[in-house]
Design an enzyme around this catalytic site. Structure first.
Site, PDB file in Angstrom:
ATOM      1  N   PHE A   1       2.340   8.410  -1.048  1.00  0.00           N
ATOM      2  CA  PHE A   1       1.624   7.142  -0.944  1.00  0.00           C
ATOM      3  C   PHE A   1       0.212   7.366  -1.355  1.00  0.00           C
ATOM      4  CE2 PHE A   1       4.887   6.538   2.600  1.00  0.00           C
ATOM      5  CZ  PHE A   1       5.836   6.131   1.693  1.00  0.00           C
TER       6      PHE A   1
ATOM      7  N   TRP B   1       0.848  -1.210   0.000  1.00  0.00           N
ATOM      8  CA  TRP B   1       0.000   0.000   0.000  1.00  0.00           C
ATOM      9  C   TRP B   1       0.879   1.255   0.000  1.00  0.00           C
ATOM     10  CZ3 TRP B   1      -0.209   4.069   3.418  1.00  0.00           C
ATOM     11  CH2 TRP B   1      -1.306   4.925   3.309  1.00  0.00           C
ATOM     12  N   HIS B   2       2.022   1.163   0.678  1.00  0.00           N
ATOM     13  CA  HIS B   2       2.896   2.333   0.775  1.00  0.00           C
ATOM     14  C   HIS B   2       3.541   2.695  -0.545  1.00  0.00           C
ATOM     15  CE1 HIS B   2       2.513   1.557   5.075  1.00  0.00           C
ATOM     16  NE2 HIS B   2       2.837   2.825   5.235  1.00  0.00           N
ATOM     17  N   GLY B   3       3.748   1.739  -1.397  1.00  0.00           N
ATOM     18  CA  GLY B   3       4.357   2.085  -2.679  1.00  0.00           C
ATOM     19  C   GLY B   3       4.624   0.858  -3.523  1.00  0.00           C
TER      20      GLY B   3
END
Lengths: 299, 482
Positions: free
Chosen positions: B482, B325-327
């Protein structure tokens, strides 16, 4: 809601008032200190100008002269600086002012109110008269935080090092083992004289203050001589013709005495890569050439 | 528009004044005003991506309403999938498309198949991961009949786009935030003052701690090969503090801003570096995201009420997806995987259960055991964050390898030694302040209870002075990417 707004107002009003008061006292105090920019009594000649003068005139070789050059100093600041110095030093008889083609270019305006000017101009803040102080604040409103930080720093510097105020400048050249370089010269020429391949306009502001310096010297009965510091041949041939003409015109119209240090041949290692500043070796030779010229003029 | 920008310093008082003085009598106008203000806030960055927010808003509003009136299980599931596909689809295109294409190409090249992939030359819309998750939670809650869909489109649009938390959270749940848009709000003095206090602390964390640490972090991470093991460790430590200061600082400013408008947002960080184990760390770090994954991924997968093997699988899925989800980068996936590795033993030995209080509750200092627990948890966190900051896996492994193989002593000669020392002192002050304030919602929470107004004001002035003197200018927030 009313209570919230009132509390907010009080919260911000207290430090604003306090800081304003302290700032006013601080500015007044440093400005008073700056008035006392007295030079040794044997100093009768001063050299004023931007980095060209600062890097070119090694005043340790001079008996009665002092280099007061400051990097990127425009005539606006030179004018106020000379005014301040003459007021505090009756014994000044002669002023050598750096005057080269680049001083005519509008790129110089950036050093007064352009991007990054706040870092260069803060050292002059305290020596300016009140109306000019306000003007300087107005020019730097785009960067209030950095400007205020740098004027506080300049003020502290004044307290610590008085009477060697930052705005007085001085000879400083640490350039060794360098030489003129075609690529850097071309880049420098583009930066100083061109904007998007077209010649830059003249800086009317700088020219206006040059004229003010001339009038000031006349009024104070101080001799003014302009100095063209050496620049590399590759640099000289690329200066736009309009600048050469304008330069001649200003000299002629204002009947200025000029010393052209370009007339002495210097090798490439006397120049920094940009071709219009001198190395330590170049400064040594140039100062000696200047002394020769001075003694030739005044036997 | 960043919270630490001059633009926001002008925007906020204008919106605040209009919101309370002009629109306080009509809830619908007040909500509409929030929507407009939020869209202006977002447009400051790029107005074109407003279309994505609008799409997400309209789809979930329509799906929510239809879902509630629909009793056919197949149709309800289809509607839920419609919302999931739209929201995750937006994310997939803008955030993950290039990652998948590049990795598929690399995978095929192993088998000798050469491909010319068509990657997209697009920028990642700010806050996309946050608002898509927020709207998704609404639809899933309506699907699970935990929430009645709202009939009020303006209130729903305000819930999706509420500017304090639009671009970097906290990721709010409709069950918590939406009712606040539907109820009449009146100005709450204590709440507003606490909001300002929290904003001030958030600003300090961001511009003083995070942005000053960033100078050394960038220098060290960009020249990994040039530094001693000790300096690399300092780099990793500073990055851990940077990301905490940056993200929790943003959250504090967001929550504080919302309080000025009469809203209570969820606490997103609860002093995570004072955690006694990794399970506690995850109850205190990015709470809105970890609880989102717990409620909408972990529990639907079966949670921990299954066999040990399945529980471990679920934990790995949640942490790896959370990392992703962060990247779109393998470094984030490994970061998530590492945290899963940290978490599993705690679960196995049932050490993951919630502690009733924050560490050293009611005491000034922790016990030796607690101190060791805090330090070891922090060390594990620092190690994992190296992956979070590294450019790629090779860089991360090289970085960790160099910490242990290069001579440890010999701190780097930074350009400005005085600045480095000042930064170190500010970090110590920051940690002490956080420790003293750990029993509250934020470090300055307890200050509100100090009766003496001059003392309170002096502390505020001191923080403002530090922000002005040592704060960096308008650096972007890490979590915006993000």
């Amino acid at each position: 809601m009313k209570k919230f707004i009132n509390q907010l107002f009080i919260f911000f009003a207290i430090p604003i008032l306090l800081i304003s008061l302290l700032a006013a006292i601080f500015i007044y105090y440093i400005s008073l200190l700056s008035v006392n920019c007295s030079l040794p009594i044997h100093i009768t000649e001063i050299y004023v100008g931007d980095s060209h003068i600062k890097k070119a005139i090694n005043d340790s070789l001079l008996t009665n002269g002092k280099n007061l050059g400051c990097s990127a100093e425009t005539y606006y600041f030179s004018y106020h600086k000379i005014k301040r110095i003459l007021a505090a030093n009756d014994h000044i008889e002669k002023i050598y002012l750096g005057f080269s083609y680049h001083n005519l270019s509008s790129y110089f305006n950036n050093f007064i109110y352009g991007k990054g000017a706040h870092a260069l101009t803060s050292k002059y803040f305290y020596m300016l008269p009140l109306n000019q102080k306000l003007q300087l604040l107005r020019w730097n409103l785009a960067h209030p935080r950095t400007f205020f930080k740098s004027i506080v720093k300049a003020g502290m510097h004044s307290v610590k090092y008085q009477p060697d105020f930052e705005f007085l400048g001085g000879y400083d050249n640490t350039f060794v083992y360098l030489k003129a370089d075609t690529l850097s010269i071309n880049k420098r020429i583009q930066h100083q004289y061109f904007n998007e391949q077209k010649p830059r306009e003249f800086s009317m502001f700088n020219i206006q203050y040059l004229k003010k310096i001339i009038s000031l010297c006349e009024a104070k009965n101080v001799e003014l001589t302009v100095i063209k510091t050496p620049s590399n041949d590759l640099y000289n041939v690329q200066i736009p013709i309009s600048y050469l003409n304008k330069y001649k015109k200003i000299l002629y119209e204002n009947k200025l005495t000029q010393i052209d240090l370009n007339s002495f041949a210097l090798t490439d290692d006397c120049f920094t890569p940009d071709g219009d500043h001198l190395t330590k070796k170049g400064a040594m030779l140039t100062t000696r050439n200047l002394i020769k010229l001075q003694t030739a003029i005044i036997p | 528009m960043f919270f630490n920008s001059l633009d926001f310093a002008v925007f906020l008082p204008i919106v605040f004044t209009f919101y309370w003085l002009i629109n306080s009598k009509n809830l619908q106008i007040q909500n509409a005003f929030i929507v407009i203000a939020s869209y202006v806030f977002y447009s400051w960055w790029d107005w074109r991506f407003l279309a994505l927010i609008l799409t997400s808003t309209m789809v979930d509003y329509a799906v929510g309403r239809t879902l509630y009136n629909e009793n056919n299980h197949t149709k309800r599931k289809a509607l839920l999938w419609c919302s999931i596909l739209v929201n995750i689809g937006i994310l997939a295109v803008f955030k993950y498309y290039n990652f998948f294409v590049e990795n598929f190409t690399a995978a095929f090249s192993i088998f000798g198949t050469s491909m010319q992939p068509n990657t997209l030359n697009i920028i990642l819309p700010v806050g996309i991961s946050f608002y898509t998750f927020q709207t998704l939670s609404y639809t899933i809650d309506v699907y699970n009949r935990k929430l009645q869909p709202t009939q009020n489109f303006i209130a729903f649009a305000a819930f999706v786009s509420f500017f304090p938390q639009l671009v970097a959270g906290p990721i709010e749940r409709a069950t918590h935030l939406l009712p606040q848009f539907l109820a009449k709000r009146s100005f709450n003095y204590a709440l507003a003052v606490d909001g300002l206090r929290q904003m001030l602390w958030g600003l300090f964390k961001k511009v003083v701690i995070a942005d000053n640490c960033a100078i050394y972090v960038n220098q060290i991470f960009e020249n990994t090969a040039d530094y001693s093991g000790g300096t690399l460790l300092v780099g990793a430590l500073f990055f851990t503090l940077q990301i905490y200061g940056d993200f929790s600082g943003y959250s504090d400013m967001a929550i504080g801003t919302a309080k000025l408008f009469g809203f209570n947002l969820k606490q997103n960080f609860n002093f995570p570096f004072f955690s006694r184990n990794m399970a506690e760390f995850w109850r205190r770090w990015h709470i809105s995201l970890s609880t989102w994954f717990r409620d909408y991924v972990f529990i639907p997968l079966g949670g921990s009420k299954q066999s040990k093997a399945n529980t471990i699988r679920n934990i790995f899925i949640v942490f790896i997806v959370s990392g992703f989800w962060h990247g779109a980068n393998w470094t984030f996936i490994i970061w998530g995987g590492l945290h899963a590795l940290y978490y599993v033993p705690l679960l196995m030995y049932k050490k993951h259960l919630k502690q009733p209080h924050v560490v050293a509750y009611g005491r000034y200092l922790p016990s030796i055991k607690e101190g060791v627990q805090i330090l070891s948890t922090f060390a594990l966190t620092v190690l994992a964050f190296i992956f979070f900051r590294a450019e790629n896996l090779t860089h991360a492994s090289q970085y960790i390898c160099n910490i242990f193989t290069k001579p440890f002593l010999g701190l780097a000669q930074f350009n400005d030694v005085v600045h480095f020392k000042i930064t170190a002192v500010l970090i110590v002050v920051f940690i002490i302040a956080e420790w003293l304030g750990r029993e509250g919602q934020h470090a300055l929470d307890g200050l509100g209870k100090v009766g003496n107004q001059p003392i309170r004001y002096c502390v505020y002035y001191l923080i403002i002075a530090i922000v002005l003197l040592f704060g960096k200018k308008e650096e972007a927030f890490i979590y915006f990417q993000f």
